[in-house]
Design a protein around this motif. Structure first.
Motif, PDB file in Angstrom:
ATOM      1  N   PRO A   1       0.826  -1.222   0.000  1.00 56.61           N
ATOM      2  CA  PRO A   1       0.000   0.000   0.000  1.00 56.61           C
ATOM      3  C   PRO A   1       0.850   1.258   0.000  1.00 56.61           C
ATOM      4  O   PRO A   1       1.862   1.342   0.698  1.00 56.61           O
ATOM      5  N   THR A   2       0.433   2.239  -0.786  1.00 55.82           N
ATOM      6  CA  THR A   2       1.168   3.491  -0.882  1.00 55.82           C
ATOM      7  C   THR A   2       0.198   4.644  -1.081  1.00 55.82           C
ATOM      8  O   THR A   2      -0.908   4.459  -1.620  1.00 55.82           O
ATOM      9  N   LEU A   3       0.606   5.818  -0.635  1.00 58.09           N
ATOM     10  CA  LEU A   3      -0.187   7.041  -0.819  1.00 58.09           C
ATOM     11  C   LEU A   3       0.371   7.916  -1.932  1.00 58.09           C
ATOM     12  O   LEU A   3      -0.054   9.062  -2.090  1.00 58.09           O
ATOM     13  N   ASP A   4       1.301   7.362  -2.712  1.00 61.49           N
ATOM     14  CA  ASP A   4       1.923   8.150  -3.774  1.00 61.49           C
ATOM     15  C   ASP A   4       0.911   8.599  -4.825  1.00 61.49           C
ATOM     16  O   ASP A   4       1.086   9.657  -5.445  1.00 61.49           O
ATOM     17  N   ASN A   5      -0.127   7.807  -5.050  1.00 58.63           N
ATOM     18  CA  ASN A   5      -1.122   8.178  -6.061  1.00 58.63           C
ATOM     19  C   ASN A   5      -1.873   9.446  -5.663  1.00 58.63           C
ATOM     20  O   ASN A   5      -2.207  10.273  -6.519  1.00 58.63           O
ATOM     21  N   TYR A   6      -2.135   9.618  -4.369  1.00 60.46           N
ATOM     22  CA  TYR A   6      -2.809  10.828  -3.906  1.00 60.46           C
ATOM     23  C   TYR A   6      -1.903  12.040  -4.072  1.00 60.46           C
ATOM     24  O   TYR A   6      -2.365  13.123  -4.454  1.00 60.46           O
ATOM     25  N   ALA A   7      -0.632  11.858  -3.777  1.00 65.34           N
ATOM     26  CA  ALA A   7       0.318  12.950  -4.005  1.00 65.34           C
ATOM     27  C   ALA A   7       0.436  13.248  -5.495  1.00 65.34           C
ATOM     28  O   ALA A   7       0.598  14.409  -5.893  1.00 65.34           O
ATOM     29  N   GLY A   8       0.341  12.204  -6.329  1.00 63.42           N
ATOM     30  CA  GLY A   8       0.413  12.405  -7.777  1.00 63.42           C
ATOM     31  C   GLY A   8      -0.749  13.225  -8.302  1.00 63.42           C
ATOM     32  O   GLY A   8      -0.577  14.059  -9.194  1.00 63.42           O
ATOM     33  N   VAL A   9      -1.954  13.013  -7.760  1.00 56.07           N
ATOM     34  CA  VAL A   9      -3.107  13.816  -8.167  1.00 56.07           C
ATOM     35  C   VAL A   9      -2.881  15.277  -7.826  1.00 56.07           C
ATOM     36  O   VAL A   9      -3.141  16.184  -8.629  1.00 56.07           O
ATOM     37  N   ALA A  10      -2.363  15.537  -6.618  1.00 53.86           N
ATOM     38  CA  ALA A  10      -2.108  16.915  -6.201  1.00 53.86           C
ATOM     39  C   ALA A  10      -1.001  17.569  -7.018  1.00 53.86           C
ATOM     40  O   ALA A  10      -0.987  18.791  -7.188  1.00 53.86           O
ATOM     41  N   ASP A  11      -0.074  16.758  -7.554  1.00 59.48           N
ATOM     42  CA  ASP A  11       1.000  17.313  -8.384  1.00 59.48           C
ATOM     43  C   ASP A  11       0.511  17.684  -9.777  1.00 59.48           C
ATOM     44  O   ASP A  11       1.040  18.609 -10.404  1.00 59.48           O
TER      45      ASP A  11
ATOM     46  N   TYR B   1      -9.557  22.977  -5.860  1.00 56.78           N
ATOM     47  CA  TYR B   1     -10.862  22.552  -6.366  1.00 56.78           C
ATOM     48  C   TYR B   1     -11.738  22.025  -5.242  1.00 56.78           C
ATOM     49  O   TYR B   1     -12.951  22.277  -5.210  1.00 56.78           O
ATOM     50  N   ALA B   2     -11.126  21.276  -4.317  1.00 60.99           N
ATOM     51  CA  ALA B   2     -11.898  20.758  -3.185  1.00 60.99           C
ATOM     52  C   ALA B   2     -12.415  21.898  -2.315  1.00 60.99           C
ATOM     53  O   ALA B   2     -13.551  21.845  -1.809  1.00 60.99           O
ATOM     54  N   LEU B   3     -11.608  22.950  -2.133  1.00 53.17           N
ATOM     55  CA  LEU B   3     -12.055  24.112  -1.357  1.00 53.17           C
ATOM     56  C   LEU B   3     -13.209  24.817  -2.053  1.00 53.17           C
ATOM     57  O   LEU B   3     -14.184  25.233  -1.401  1.00 53.17           O
ATOM     58  N   ASN B   4     -13.135  24.947  -3.382  1.00 52.36           N
ATOM     59  CA  ASN B   4     -14.249  25.545  -4.128  1.00 52.36           C
ATOM     60  C   ASN B   4     -15.520  24.722  -3.950  1.00 52.36           C
ATOM     61  O   ASN B   4     -16.611  25.269  -3.723  1.00 52.36           O
ATOM     62  N   SER B   5     -15.391  23.409  -4.055  1.00 53.22           N
ATOM     63  CA  SER B   5     -16.557  22.537  -3.870  1.00 53.22           C
ATOM     64  C   SER B   5     -17.102  22.640  -2.455  1.00 53.22           C
ATOM     65  O   SER B   5     -18.321  22.630  -2.245  1.00 53.22           O
TER      66      SER B   5
ATOM     67  N   PHE C   1     -12.942  26.228 -10.719  1.00 52.21           N
ATOM     68  CA  PHE C   1     -13.501  24.896 -10.935  1.00 52.21           C
ATOM     69  C   PHE C   1     -13.808  24.205  -9.613  1.00 52.21           C
ATOM     70  O   PHE C   1     -13.043  24.312  -8.644  1.00 52.21           O
ATOM     71  N   THR C   2     -14.926  23.489  -9.592  1.00 52.18           N
ATOM     72  CA  THR C   2     -15.201  22.599  -8.477  1.00 52.18           C
ATOM     73  C   THR C   2     -14.454  21.286  -8.696  1.00 52.18           C
ATOM     74  O   THR C   2     -13.880  21.047  -9.757  1.00 52.18           O
ATOM     75  N   LEU C   3     -14.473  20.424  -7.701  1.00 57.78           N
ATOM     76  CA  LEU C   3     -13.672  19.211  -7.763  1.00 57.78           C
ATOM     77  C   LEU C   3     -14.114  18.285  -8.888  1.00 57.78           C
ATOM     78  O   LEU C   3     -13.274  17.727  -9.603  1.00 57.78           O
ATOM     79  N   THR C   4     -15.426  18.118  -9.071  1.00 57.35           N
ATOM     80  CA  THR C   4     -15.903  17.228 -10.123  1.00 57.35           C
ATOM     81  C   THR C   4     -15.491  17.725 -11.502  1.00 57.35           C
ATOM     82  O   THR C   4     -15.068  16.939 -12.357  1.00 57.35           O
ATOM     83  N   VAL C   5     -15.594  19.023 -11.727  1.00 55.14           N
ATOM     84  CA  VAL C   5     -15.198  19.593 -13.014  1.00 55.14           C
ATOM     85  C   VAL C   5     -13.688  19.512 -13.190  1.00 55.14           C
ATOM     86  O   VAL C   5     -13.195  19.168 -14.272  1.00 55.14           O
TER      87      VAL C   5
ATOM     88  N   ALA D   1     -12.805  12.711  -3.861  1.00 55.52           N
ATOM     89  CA  ALA D   1     -14.101  13.346  -4.089  1.00 55.52           C
ATOM     90  C   ALA D   1     -15.195  12.762  -3.204  1.00 55.52           C
ATOM     91  O   ALA D   1     -16.126  13.470  -2.804  1.00 55.52           O
ATOM     92  N   VAL D   2     -15.091  11.464  -2.880  1.00 61.96           N
ATOM     93  CA  VAL D   2     -16.148  10.800  -2.124  1.00 61.96           C
ATOM     94  C   VAL D   2     -15.951  10.927  -0.616  1.00 61.96           C
ATOM     95  O   VAL D   2     -16.926  10.907   0.146  1.00 61.96           O
TER      96      VAL D   2
END
Length: 277
Positions: free
Chosen positions: A55-65, A72-76, A224-228, A251-252
């Motif tokens: 298990p790794t959290l690198d994918n979450y950091a990759g989304v933020a990069d 976007y999450a703050l806008n939502s 932009f909101t998160l979904t967009v 998002a969920v």
């Protein structure tokens, strides 16, 4: 006289519940598993490997990069919070007026809210966009909030919740000299907290998950909101399903947190505000 349930009936019920659980929760758990898998793991293995080997959290950091996901999450979050406030306040006021106050056109107003439920969003989205443009609100978060500020379903839920309250409760307040506002705030609202929780959850989910309207009214990527935002960069994601899964979990997650906090009031509120035929 009570009847005992046979063993095979119990087994059938549990099988049906497990089937429903697999259909509803299974896809999210699979996305969560995929988001935690490293690039060395084959997500298309057969048979599929549900638990990540490392298990790794690198994918979450990759989304933020790749995208400003937290902006976007703050806008939502701003849109969803505003939608919750406007729906809780507006729907409770409108619902109380329809249930308790006597005024000319009350039945017509109630039918108008019912009719609003039958109008599909796609048929009025152009009119909404034109209105926002005339108000010079296009490409703002205010324009995202306004069309869903007070939902017709939420008004009907609150109306039925107030209508189910015994009149004797408010009659006692009238004898004590309470006016309409005092009866509404001190007597009626505390008695329908469950329905208020239902309205808050529906409003938050509707605003957080909304995609079509923000996509139409917003053009500046900073708004932009998160979904967009996630969908707008889907071309970047399509080569790496792990990043798509991580974005989905991000998002969920707020929806799960909110429901976990309000679930006690939610199930009680469903009965309070049930729409009767």
């Amino acid at each position: 006289m009570t009847t005992r349930t046979s063993a095979w009936e119990k087994a059938l019920r549990y099988l049906l519940m497990l089937g429903v659980l697999a259909v509803t929760v299974g896809p999210f758990l699979w996305q969560l598993s995929t988001s935690l898998k490293s690039t060395t793991e084959d997500i298309y293995a057969c048979p599929p490997n549900f638990l990540p080997e490392r298990p790794t959290l690198d994918n979450y950091a990759g989304v933020a990069d790749i995208i400003p996901v937290w902006r976007y999450a703050l806008n939502s979050l701003q849109v969803a919070a505003a939608n919750v406030v406007t729906n809780v306040v507006g729907a409770s006021l409108a619902g109380y007026a329809l249930a308790r106050l006597r005024f000319r056109g009350r039945r017509i107003a109630g039918l108008a809210f019912v009719a609003a439920l039958l109008v599909p969003l796609e048929s009025i989205v152009i009119a909404q966009f034109t209105m926002m443009r005339d108000l010079q609100l296009n490409d703002t978060l205010i324009a995202v909030v306004l069309p869903g500020a007070i939902g017709a379903l939420n008004v009907l839920l609150m109306r039925n919740a107030f209508a189910n309250l015994p009149y004797e409760i408010e009659e006692a307040a009238v004898i004590d000299g309470a006016n309409v506002w005092q009866r509404f705030v001190r007597v009626a609202l505390p008695s329908v907290r469950g329905t208020l929780a239902v309205v808050a959850i529906f409003a938050f989910m509707g605003a957080w998950d909304d995609f079509l309207w923000p996509l139409i009214v917003l053009s500046d990527s900073d708004n932009f909101t998160l979904t967009v935002g996630l969908n707008f960069l889907h071309g970047t994601f399509q080569q790496n399903p792990r990043l798509v899964a991580a974005g989905t979990v991000i998002a969920v997650a707020p929806l799960l947190v909110m429901f976990a906090c309000l679930q006690r009031y939610f199930f009680r509120g469903v009965g309070e505000g049930a729409v009767k035929g």
